[in-house]
Design a protein around this motif. Sequence first.
Motif, mmCIF file in Angstrom:
data_model
loop_
_atom_site.group_PDB
_atom_site.id
_atom_site.type_symbol
_atom_site.label_atom_id
_atom_site.label_comp_id
_atom_site.label_asym_id
_atom_site.label_seq_id
_atom_site.Cartn_x
_atom_site.Cartn_y
_atom_site.Cartn_z
ATOM 1 N N THR A 1 -14.578 -8.920 20.016
ATOM 2 C CA THR A 1 -13.643 -8.413 21.033
ATOM 3 C C THR A 1 -14.245 -8.366 22.432
ATOM 4 N N GLY A 2 -15.485 -8.812 22.591
ATOM 5 C CA GLY A 2 -16.182 -8.686 23.869
ATOM 6 C C GLY A 2 -15.436 -9.284 25.044
ATOM 7 N N MET A 3 -14.933 -10.503 24.883
ATOM 8 C CA MET A 3 -14.222 -11.173 25.977
ATOM 9 C C MET A 3 -12.944 -10.419 26.345
ATOM 10 N N PHE A 4 -12.252 -9.883 25.353
ATOM 11 C CA PHE A 4 -11.012 -9.168 25.624
ATOM 12 C C PHE A 4 -11.276 -7.831 26.314
ATOM 13 N N LEU B 1 -11.827 -8.875 29.934
ATOM 14 C CA LEU B 1 -10.541 -9.195 30.561
ATOM 15 C C LEU B 1 -9.703 -7.938 30.776
ATOM 16 N N PHE B 2 -9.739 -7.015 29.821
ATOM 17 C CA PHE B 2 -9.040 -5.739 29.977
ATOM 18 C C PHE B 2 -9.530 -5.022 31.231
ATOM 19 N N ALA B 3 -10.853 -4.938 31.404
ATOM 20 C CA ALA B 3 -11.420 -4.238 32.557
ATOM 21 C C ALA B 3 -11.038 -4.936 33.866
ATOM 22 N N VAL B 4 -11.085 -6.270 33.881
ATOM 23 C CA VAL B 4 -10.746 -7.019 35.096
ATOM 24 C C VAL B 4 -9.280 -6.815 35.456
ATOM 25 N N PHE B 5 -8.393 -6.984 34.484
ATOM 26 C CA PHE B 5 -6.963 -6.841 34.771
ATOM 27 C C PHE B 5 -6.604 -5.397 35.113
ATOM 28 N N MET C 1 -4.210 -7.393 26.718
ATOM 29 C CA MET C 1 -5.625 -7.283 26.347
ATOM 30 C C MET C 1 -5.873 -6.046 25.476
ATOM 31 N N MET C 2 -5.153 -4.962 25.732
ATOM 32 C CA MET C 2 -5.276 -3.780 24.888
ATOM 33 C C MET C 2 -4.879 -4.126 23.457
ATOM 34 N N GLU C 3 -3.786 -4.827 23.321
ATOM 35 C CA GLU C 3 -3.298 -5.210 21.996
ATOM 36 C C GLU C 3 -4.286 -6.170 21.319
ATOM 37 N N MET C 4 -4.819 -7.132 22.079
ATOM 38 C CA MET C 4 -5.764 -8.091 21.502
ATOM 39 C C MET C 4 -7.038 -7.392 21.024
#
Length: 122
Positions: free
Chosen positions: A93-96, A99-103, A79-82
């Motif tokens: 980039t909102g969804m990523f 997802l970054f925060a969740v993971f 997710m960081m890379e995305m």
Amino acid sequence: MDFLTNTTHLHITTWVVGIVIFFIAALSGKQSKGLHMALRLFYILIIITGGALFIHTMDYGQGMLYGFKFIAGILVIGMMEMVLVRQKKNKPTGMFWILFAVFLFITLFLGFKLPMNIDFLA
């Protein structure tokens, strides 16, 4: 200090530095090419130290939870890379970020909950 303690400290150092570099690169926008390459080096270091710790976890009898943590950590890196790649291409980039925060939360929760964590109160 033993191997496990050294590796744990190295792993924590690499992911803290990696997350700091990620936020700096994300805030700097398109001018972050050098930071992005440095972050990719830290991805490799995080995966190597995390993999070494994962191999050591087989002694604790909770390999499945450590496996979930390993997968969540890989997803954090993804997710960081995305976020950075999509940001560079001016795509949403909102969804990523979500997802970054969740993971990241899942990874940190498992990391501090499992028996191999560092006791900060000791």
